[in-house]
Design a protein around this motif. Structure first.
Motif, PDB file in Angstrom:
ATOM      1  N   LEU A  65       0.827  -1.201   0.000  1.00 46.34           N
ATOM      2  CA  LEU A  65       0.000   0.000   0.000  1.00 46.34           C
ATOM      3  C   LEU A  65       0.863   1.254   0.000  1.00 46.34           C
ATOM      4  N   VAL A  66       1.905   1.257   0.839  1.00 42.45           N
ATOM      5  CA  VAL A  66       2.809   2.408   0.888  1.00 42.45           C
ATOM      6  C   VAL A  66       3.522   2.576  -0.444  1.00 42.45           C
ATOM      7  N   LYS A  67       3.981   1.468  -1.014  1.00 42.03           N
ATOM      8  CA  LYS A  67       4.689   1.510  -2.297  1.00 42.03           C
ATOM      9  C   LYS A  67       3.800   2.048  -3.411  1.00 42.03           C
ATOM     10  N   THR A  68       2.512   1.681  -3.376  1.00 45.76           N
ATOM     11  CA  THR A  68       1.579   2.125  -4.411  1.00 45.76           C
ATOM     12  C   THR A  68       1.233   3.600  -4.265  1.00 45.76           C
ATOM     13  N   MET A  69       1.016   4.031  -3.030  1.00 43.14           N
ATOM     14  CA  MET A  69       0.590   5.408  -2.780  1.00 43.14           C
ATOM     15  C   MET A  69       1.735   6.412  -2.812  1.00 43.14           C
ATOM     16  N   MET A  70       2.983   5.915  -2.648  1.00 44.53           N
ATOM     17  CA  MET A  70       4.124   6.826  -2.580  1.00 44.53           C
ATOM     18  C   MET A  70       5.217   6.381  -3.541  1.00 44.53           C
ATOM     19  N   PRO A  71       5.032   6.576  -4.838  1.00 43.73           N
ATOM     20  CA  PRO A  71       6.091   6.240  -5.798  1.00 43.73           C
ATOM     21  C   PRO A  71       7.301   7.151  -5.571  1.00 43.73           C
ATOM     22  N   PRO A  72       8.464   6.760  -6.065  1.00 44.26           N
ATOM     23  CA  PRO A  72       9.673   7.566  -5.869  1.00 44.26           C
ATOM     24  C   PRO A  72       9.486   9.019  -6.299  1.00 44.26           C
ATOM     25  N   SER A  73       9.760   9.928  -5.387  1.00 47.59           N
ATOM     26  CA  SER A  73       9.641  11.369  -5.642  1.00 47.59           C
ATOM     27  C   SER A  73      10.360  12.096  -4.525  1.00 47.59           C
ATOM     28  N   LYS A  74      10.493  13.401  -4.673  1.00 50.54           N
ATOM     29  CA  LYS A  74      11.097  14.192  -3.605  1.00 50.54           C
ATOM     30  C   LYS A  74      10.287  14.050  -2.323  1.00 50.54           C
ATOM     31  N   PHE A  75       8.970  14.070  -2.453  1.00 52.43           N
ATOM     32  CA  PHE A  75       8.107  13.945  -1.275  1.00 52.43           C
ATOM     33  C   PHE A  75       8.339  12.623  -0.560  1.00 52.43           C
ATOM     34  N   SER A  76       8.372  11.504  -1.306  1.00 53.58           N
ATOM     35  CA  SER A  76       8.522  10.200  -0.673  1.00 53.58           C
ATOM     36  C   SER A  76       9.900  10.057  -0.031  1.00 53.58           C
ATOM     37  N   ARG A  77      10.936  10.558  -0.690  1.00 57.79           N
ATOM     38  CA  ARG A  77      12.282  10.468  -0.115  1.00 57.79           C
ATOM     39  C   ARG A  77      12.375  11.257   1.183  1.00 57.79           C
ATOM     40  N   GLU A  78      11.832  12.454   1.185  1.00 56.59           N
ATOM     41  CA  GLU A  78      11.861  13.273   2.397  1.00 56.59           C
ATOM     42  C   GLU A  78      10.933  12.704   3.465  1.00 56.59           C
ATOM     43  N   TYR A  79       9.835  12.113   3.034  1.00 58.00           N
ATOM     44  CA  TYR A  79       8.908  11.511   3.987  1.00 58.00           C
ATOM     45  C   TYR A  79       9.568  10.341   4.714  1.00 58.00           C
ATOM     46  N   PHE A  80      10.221   9.448   3.974  1.00 55.81           N
ATOM     47  CA  PHE A  80      10.881   8.302   4.596  1.00 55.81           C
ATOM     48  C   PHE A  80      11.980   8.752   5.549  1.00 55.81           C
ATOM     49  N   ALA A  81      12.709   9.802   5.182  1.00 57.26           N
ATOM     50  CA  ALA A  81      13.768  10.306   6.055  1.00 57.26           C
ATOM     51  C   ALA A  81      13.171  10.844   7.359  1.00 57.26           C
ATOM     52  N   THR A  82      12.123  11.630   7.254  1.00 59.62           N
ATOM     53  CA  THR A  82      11.482  12.180   8.448  1.00 59.62           C
ATOM     54  C   THR A  82      10.861  11.082   9.299  1.00 59.62           C
TER      55      THR A  82
END
Length: 277
Positions: free
Chosen positions: A135-152
């Protein structure tokens, strides 16, 4: 030997309906850094130093971090420790973080490097069910938002595992992103003093799990001199043959050194080459 205790303020969590989810919860996290400086009785110099030889690091001083795990930390630690024990079938009677450390040592002592990584991957997959990761993989494809989200997300929910950490900036494809997690002193590495456990039971399985489960590359770059580490979301890790982490000899004070020599790492590289041949 002189011992000084430096208290650091605890981070107090909060809930807010008006803030993004990644900031809605911050577990309480306090610690005391206990610094023991071994110096001659006539010396007043308390500078921390680390000397290195050709075969392994010799710590002239020791710094042990004492963690005051809260209820959230203890639940998470027990959950991950149980996931590893269920996967391997190797039980221990320890509690808290010590139980997790013993579980990882059991894996390291009992299995070869390839099996170690497979078992940790399986434990992580059991800990985070496939439907959730999909579900996370589908809703959050690689992007600036997803990279920063995972870091936070990592800095908020995983200090119990790796220790105090913070988000830092890096350049990604010509722009600046907050996609790096800087771990100030890795709790796993400090607890084991073993470079082999760091690479085979943490770095490699975590990189593979994050990529396969969430669709985002992650390169973990440990610093064996000060036990810090950086998780760089969006960056592909180097091959194991080219990865500097696999050229690092183990510590003299390695807690599982009876299983291996002063270096934990030649065997994984040989194993990889033999598999390719």
């Amino acid at each position: 030997m002189e011992t000084t205790i430096f208290p650091t303020p605890a981070r107090i969590g909060f809930l807010s309906a008006n803030r993004p989810m990644s900031r809605c919860f911050q577990p309480k996290y306090g610690r005391f850094a206990v610094v023991s400086v071994m110096t001659p009785s006539t010396s007043t110099n308390s500078t921390l130093k680390t000397e290195a030889t050709n075969s392994y690091n010799i710590a002239t001083t020791t710094t042990n971090t004492i963690y005051n795990d809260n209820w959230f930390d203890r639940i998470a630690i027990d959950y991950l420790s149980k996931a590893i024990q269920d996967t391997t079938g190797m039980r221990n009677e320890k509690n808290g973080y010590e139980s997790f450390v013993v579980a990882t040592r059991d894996v390291f002592r009992s299995f070869d490097p390839t099996e170690q990584r497979k078992l940790v991957m399986k434990a992580l997959q059991n800990a985070i069910p496939t439907p959730i990761s999909f579900l996370v993989k589908t809703m959050m494809p690689p992007s600036k938002f997803s990279r920063e989200y995972f870091a936070t997300f990592t800095t908020i929910f995983f200090p119990w595992l790796v220790g105090s950490c913070e988000v830092r900036e890096s350049e990604f494809e010509g722009s600046i992103e907050r996609n790096v997690v800087h771990i100030k002193k890795c709790r796993v590495l400090e607890s084991t003093n073993c470079a082999g456990i760091c690479t085979n039971l943490c770095k490699i399985p975590s990189q593979e799990f994050i990529k396969s489960s969430f669709g985002i590359p992650c390169n973990m770059v440990p610093n064996f001199d000060d036990m810090s580490c950086e998780m760089i979301f969006g960056q592909n890790p180097p091959t194991l043959q080219d990865d500097p982490a696999f050229k690092q000899p183990c510590y003299k004070l390695c807690n599982v050194k009876h299983k291996h020599d002063t270096s934990c790492l030649p065997k994984p590289l040989e194993d990889i080459k033999s598999n390719r041949d």
